[in-house]
Motif scaffolding. Structure first.
Motif: not given
Length: 540
Positions: A365-382, A325-336
């Motif tokens: 933007i920093a939160g968006l960058h960390a989001l995929p890894g955080q979702i994986k952590k939540v999935l460990e609660l299954d 979803t974020m691909r092509g929309r969020v540039n984490f290198d320059d926070n754009r």
């Protein structure tokens, strides 16, 4: 494609010219397959041209039955056959008008009004030179609602017309040789003869008349469906509402825009527009071509794979879904942030020129960058959530409480639990407990309260104190701070990573998704086919 369906049907050209064969069955596609296999139809026969249309229905007008199952016929002779996703909101008015003109309805569906309307317009202009595309354009101008259609007719053998407004529709293209070009030209009104200027209402005040247009410009051969050597080639077209339905046949697809009409005949695809009023349309809609794209989707991606159900697969694919979803929309290198379709990306005026918003913006933007890894952590609660579901499943109701952003999380979680497990659940604004909801709370009522740390955390603590004073034993969704003094020892907790307040709900909803899944499985529910539920394409 739908979350679930209640019936399925198929219309296919028969073994002899002009013959059309129908198969309809209530229930899943497996039942339809058995009915087809038991028929005398020669499924191995090779044809130069062949047209088939099929549909899985989720009832919106009329109960599930073979009679109401698509494809829908305009009459017993099958002058016109239609399959349809979505809803025609003025179908009742159309039905009344057509009944007054002597047309008989056999189903309770809104789609039948479209099929019979198509026949009415055709019958009213049999003395005119009428193309299939011109006919469907006239029909669509009388319809209101959100829909995607595929039309087939014995008057236009080996032809298909498909159109969309508000419901997704794509066309897969399969050829042996590479196409000469990877796009299809869009033919706007006045560029071809498909709208038939000679088609006029039978009287000045008559209803459902066919509009006129310029008939003088002849349609040219579509360059898209020639091989690189410039010669026509054998070709197959697959029309579907979702790429997953056709990826096993071809990965070359073309996405239709709202108000596109596609006509397939003689190995060619032509795309027409109902109107060209730029102020009401997006740049992609008024573009002169539609690109033929190559899907990256593999067959394995649409199968359940290692998962037991599609719902479970979708839950576990959320880290990848967020990245895509974020691909092509969020540039984490320059926070754009790049928002397609917005002029410069206006976006600058909204955000980047406001220095006072810069810190907040960078946090998100920093939160968006960390989001995929955080979702994986939540999935460990299954596993722990599966155990939690076992303690909750014996109850008839479940309350979910939160404030601010997390009130929306409670509403979404309650909706998912109702939809999948059929257990009554209710999202409650934790700041209004004393206005009625608190009366529901006692030691027997399971309660989930969201207490992740944001500006409203102290007020949610107050709500927590109110429900525990009524002997509730709440399950608390909170952040991963083991020393959280706001939550007493011994309370059941579901701990998720902390992120920016406006993104926290994206993490908090995942335990509720998993909980709803395990509640449904424990109650013996089919999570991939929830009863009495439909996607947005079928409602208006």
């Amino acid at each position: 494609m739908r979350t679930g369906y209640d019936s399925a049907g198929l219309c296919v050209d028969g073994d002899s010219p002009g013959k059309v064969v129908y198969f309809k069955e209530v229930g899943k596609v497996a039942g339809l397959r058995k009915k087809i296999a038991a028929s005398s139809l020669d499924v191995e026969k090779t044809c130069i041209n062949q047209v088939s249309i099929a549909h899985t229905r989720w009832a919106t007008h009329g109960p599930p039955s073979e009679r109401n199952c698509h494809p829908i016929l305009s009459d017993p002779e099958s002058d016109f056959v239609v399959v349809h996703n979505g809803i025609v909101t003025n179908s009742a008015e159309l039905r009344l008008v057509l009944q007054k003109r002597g047309y008989k309805f056999e189903t309770e569906t809104d789609t039948e009004a479209v099929a019979i309307l198509t026949k009415y317009v055709f019958d009213s202009h049999q003395d005119k030179e009428l193309t299939f595309t011109g006919l469907i354009k006239a029909v669509l101008k009388e319809l209101e609602g959100s829909f995607a259609f595929v039309f087939k007719s014995r008057h236009f053998p080996d032809e298909v017309v498909t159109a969309r407004r508000g419901s997704p529709l794509l066309i897969g293209v399969k050829t042996d040789k590479k196409l000469k070009v990877d796009f299809v030209d869009v033919e706007f009104a006045g560029q071809d003869n498909s709208e038939n200027a000679n088609l006029q209402p039978s009287s000045a005040g008559s209803l459902l008349g066919v509009p006129s247009a310029n008939p003088k410009v002849l349609r040219t051969q579509s360059r898209a469906f020639m091989s690189e050597d410039g010669l026509p080639q054998p070709i197959e077209f697959f029309i579907a509402s979702d790429a997953a339905a056709i990826v096993e046949h071809t990965k070359r697809v073309l996405y239709l825009e709202d108000d596109d009409i596609a006509h397939i005949a003689e190995g060619e695809l032509h795309i027409h527009r109902i109107r060209r009023k730029e102020g009401d349309q997006t740049p992609s809609q008024i573009a002169a071509t539609r690109t033929i794209e190559t899907l990256e989707l593999e067959i394995a991606a649409i199968m359940k794979g290692k998962f037991d159900t599609f719902m479970q697969k979708e839950i576990y694919e959320q880290p990848e879904s967020v990245v895509n979803t974020m691909r092509g929309r969020v540039n984490f290198d320059d926070n754009r942030i790049t928002l397609g379709g917005l002029p410069l990306m206006i976006v600058i005026q909204l955000s980047e020129d406001r220095i006072s918003f810069m810190e907040r913006r960078n946090q998100i933007i920093a939160g968006l960058h960390a989001l995929p890894g955080q979702i994986k952590k939540v999935l460990e609660l299954d596993a722990s959530l599966q155990q939690l579901a076992a303690t909750v499943s014996e109850n008839k109701s479940l309350l979910l409480m939160g404030r601010g952003y997390q009130y929306a999380t409670c509403l979404e979680g309650a909706l998912k639990i109702k939809e999948i497990s059929y257990m009554h659940s209710e999202g409650i604004l934790a700041g209004e407990l004393k206005h009625g909801p608190l009366a529901l709370v006692d030691e027997n009522m399971p309660v989930i309260i969201i207490m992740t740390q944001d500006s409203l955390y102290p007020k949610v603590q107050s709500a927590f104190a109110q429900i525990t004073a009524r002997k509730a034993q709440p399950i608390v969704i909170c952040n991963c701070n083991e020393g959280d003094e706001g939550i007493p020892a011994g309370v059941k907790t579901v701990r998720v990573p902390k992120t920016v307040d406006c993104l926290q709900g994206l993490l908090n909803i995942i335990p509720l998704q998993i909980l709803s899944y395990h509640l449904a499985v424990k109650n013996g529910c089919d999570v991939d086919f929830p009863r009495n539920s439909a996607k947005s394409v079928t409602i208006e």
